[in-house]
Design an enzyme around this catalytic site. Sequence first.
Site, PDB file in Angstrom:
ATOM      1  N   CYS A   2      31.603 -32.551   8.780  1.00 48.77           N
ATOM      2  CA  CYS A   2      32.406 -33.670   9.265  1.00 48.77           C
ATOM      3  C   CYS A   2      31.838 -34.149  10.579  1.00 48.77           C
ATOM      4  O   CYS A   2      31.028 -33.470  11.214  1.00 48.77           O
ATOM      5  CB  CYS A   2      33.846 -33.235   9.514  1.00 48.77           C
ATOM      6  SG  CYS A   2      34.640 -32.537   8.060  1.00 48.77           S
ATOM      7  N   GLY A  28      30.093 -37.443   6.910  1.00 44.63           N
ATOM      8  CA  GLY A  28      31.177 -37.372   5.948  1.00 44.63           C
ATOM      9  C   GLY A  28      31.575 -38.753   5.496  1.00 44.63           C
ATOM     10  O   GLY A  28      31.760 -39.643   6.324  1.00 44.63           O
ATOM     11  N   ASN A 101      35.486 -29.978  12.708  1.00 39.94           N
ATOM     12  CA  ASN A 101      34.217 -29.876  11.988  1.00 39.94           C
ATOM     13  C   ASN A 101      33.874 -28.394  11.873  1.00 39.94           C
ATOM     14  O   ASN A 101      33.741 -27.725  12.900  1.00 39.94           O
ATOM     15  CB  ASN A 101      33.118 -30.616  12.756  1.00 39.94           C
ATOM     16  CG  ASN A 101      31.722 -30.401  12.180  1.00 39.94           C
ATOM     17  OD1 ASN A 101      30.734 -30.535  12.896  1.00 39.94           O
ATOM     18  ND2 ASN A 101      31.622 -30.079  10.914  1.00 39.94           N
ATOM     19  N   GLY A 102      33.758 -27.911  10.645  1.00 42.44           N
ATOM     20  CA  GLY A 102      33.434 -26.501  10.434  1.00 42.44           C
ATOM     21  C   GLY A 102      34.247 -25.939   9.297  1.00 42.44           C
ATOM     22  O   GLY A 102      34.779 -26.685   8.474  1.00 42.44           O
ATOM     23  N   TYR A 241      18.522 -30.923   8.356  1.00 38.75           N
ATOM     24  CA  TYR A 241      19.025 -31.988   7.481  1.00 38.75           C
ATOM     25  C   TYR A 241      20.143 -32.828   8.066  1.00 38.75           C
ATOM     26  O   TYR A 241      20.158 -34.047   7.932  1.00 38.75           O
ATOM     27  CB  TYR A 241      19.524 -31.365   6.162  1.00 38.75           C
ATOM     28  CG  TYR A 241      20.333 -32.332   5.338  1.00 38.75           C
ATOM     29  CD1 TYR A 241      19.710 -33.312   4.571  1.00 38.75           C
ATOM     30  CD2 TYR A 241      21.724 -32.295   5.351  1.00 38.75           C
ATOM     31  CE1 TYR A 241      20.461 -34.227   3.837  1.00 38.75           C
ATOM     32  CE2 TYR A 241      22.477 -33.207   4.615  1.00 38.75           C
ATOM     33  CZ  TYR A 241      21.836 -34.163   3.861  1.00 38.75           C
ATOM     34  OH  TYR A 241      22.567 -35.066   3.141  1.00 38.75           O
TER      35      TYR A 241
HETATM   36  P1  AMP Z   1      19.560 -31.131  -4.520  1.00 43.00           P
HETATM   37  O1  AMP Z   1      19.291 -32.270  -5.368  1.00 43.00           O
HETATM   38  O2  AMP Z   1      20.860 -30.477  -4.866  1.00 43.00           O
HETATM   39  O3  AMP Z   1      18.461 -30.151  -4.450  1.00 43.00           O
HETATM   40  O4  AMP Z   1      19.816 -31.688  -3.046  1.00 43.00           O
HETATM   41  C1  AMP Z   1      18.746 -31.823  -2.191  1.00 43.00           C
HETATM   42  C2  AMP Z   1      18.838 -33.109  -1.456  1.00 43.00           C
HETATM   43  O5  AMP Z   1      20.100 -33.213  -0.804  1.00 43.00           O
HETATM   44  C3  AMP Z   1      17.768 -33.217  -0.396  1.00 43.00           C
HETATM   45  O6  AMP Z   1      17.170 -34.478  -0.505  1.00 43.00           O
HETATM   46  C4  AMP Z   1      18.497 -33.020   0.919  1.00 43.00           C
HETATM   47  O7  AMP Z   1      18.058 -33.989   1.858  1.00 43.00           O
HETATM   48  C5  AMP Z   1      19.945 -33.221   0.606  1.00 43.00           C
HETATM   49  N1  AMP Z   1      20.776 -32.118   1.093  1.00 43.00           N
HETATM   50  C6  AMP Z   1      20.424 -30.882   1.338  1.00 43.00           C
HETATM   51  N2  AMP Z   1      21.449 -30.139   1.753  1.00 43.00           N
HETATM   52  C7  AMP Z   1      22.507 -30.928   1.773  1.00 43.00           C
HETATM   53  C8  AMP Z   1      23.869 -30.755   2.129  1.00 43.00           C
HETATM   54  N3  AMP Z   1      24.345 -29.590   2.483  1.00 43.00           N
HETATM   55  N4  AMP Z   1      24.680 -31.811   2.052  1.00 43.00           N
HETATM   56  C9  AMP Z   1      24.226 -32.965   1.663  1.00 43.00           C
HETATM   57  N5  AMP Z   1      22.951 -33.196   1.301  1.00 43.00           N
HETATM   58  C10 AMP Z   1      22.089 -32.202   1.343  1.00 43.00           C
END
Ligand code: AMP
Length: 458
Positions: A2, A28, A101-102, A241
């Site tokens: 968040c 978020g 947030n958390g 990220y």
């Molecule tokens: P996936 O398709 O599930 O492997 O998601 C990987 C993609 O989602 C990558 O392009 C990351 O930039 C992004 N990503 C990685 N971790 C998260 C996260 N916790 N929340 C949202 N997006 C994420």
Amino acid sequence: MCGIFGIHGHADAAALSHLGLYSLQHRGQESAGIVSIGVDGNARASRRMGLIGEGLADFGGMAGDVAIGHTRYSTAGSSTIENAQPVLARFKDGHIALAHNGNLINATELRRELEDAGSIFTSTMDSEVLVHRIARSASTAPEDKLADALQNVEGAYSLVVTIGDTLLAARDPRGWRPLVMGRLGDSYVFASESCALDITGATAVREVEKGEIVAVDREGMRSSFPLPRRESRKCVFEYVYFARPDSRVFGGSVDRARRELGRRLAREWPAPAADLVFSVPDSSNSAALGFAEESALPFELALIRNHYVGRTFIQPTQAGRDAKVKVKYNAVREVLDGRSVVMVDDSIVRGTTTRGLVAMVRAAGAREVHMRVSSPPITGPCYYGIDTPNREELIAANFSVDEIAGMLGVDSLGYLSLDGMLGAVPGGPSGFCDACFSGDYPTPPPADPQKLRFGCGC
Ligand code: AMP
């Protein structure tokens, strides 16, 4: 995850919170809200599902010089307006508003205790537990009430809270989530990331420290450290990220961190025969630039992102995530056709995005696809605020790197090492939580991790 924002002592508090939340939208996208405390002491809330820009608030009704705001993404099943923050409640001394947030890992136990004592909850969020605990405190000063409420609370929290017209900002004793303090004229401003200070014209002063409670009222600002001391455990994934590259979090530049992650990745996993490097926009742009600089390869824009579609991952259901990959990206044939390419992404979680993108890049004519990831394999769930609670969903928890390369359809796959990542981030290599990569959890895992899905704060 968040985004949180708070401001004290500004006549346009609600409007500035609204502005600040625009810069925290990436943290978020499911709901957003603002609570404003009027000079008459009354509190007004405006909360809605969806994005900030989709019509939050009638600020005419929100005059006041104290306000807090929140952008939220939740875990499965809890994406409802009842769970939108800030939480606002009345108690014997007035109002409490809270934005979190958390993720509180002992929220289930704390909630049961409260329910056994007769408390009634209006949401399924862990954060609501804190509001009840504040209301039950016998202390007088707002910061003491918050300190009482936070005793025995385990897990990750960065908070902005109002009790009456006092604004409080706090971070858990391990400092998992960021929270920065700034000044705008005489007013105090708090935000998850410094980019939300920039948009309001505020100047960053310092981080709220781990275990610190900052109180701001008409007398000024006070700081206290009433919580047990713990070793620092800043979430390294904020640098990898989550945070925006134009932000400083944990006192360091996100852009510089990501460039260095990319450079180290290029040294660990070079691709000298490739023609070009491209990123999976936007979160891996800086890392891909670092990779390209270090490899002396051209950086190209091979994937175009539709900016009217949100982060693919921030969708509570798999069906939503699958559909969004194609809606969100398209490949540029003129860049890819006949070329050997390096595709840099910041992380692979489920593999959904990557698999779709590799197929897309090949369909646009790429001859070879070398995938490089600027963080290590994610092998464990996060209990501290990132939405990856199921080991079964994590591709790297279930398959080897070679198997993953086969499943994704790439010619080669290289992940940055744990040491490489921790060496790249500002303030590293110690003091970070890297549990999702290393399995080194700073707390015992929750007894029933699924319970976290009953609706965490973030
Ligand atoms: P996936 O398709 O599930 O492997 O998601 C990987 C993609 O989602 C990558 O392009 C990351 O930039 C992004 N990503 C990685 N971790 C998260 C996260 N916790 N929340 C949202 N997006 C994420």
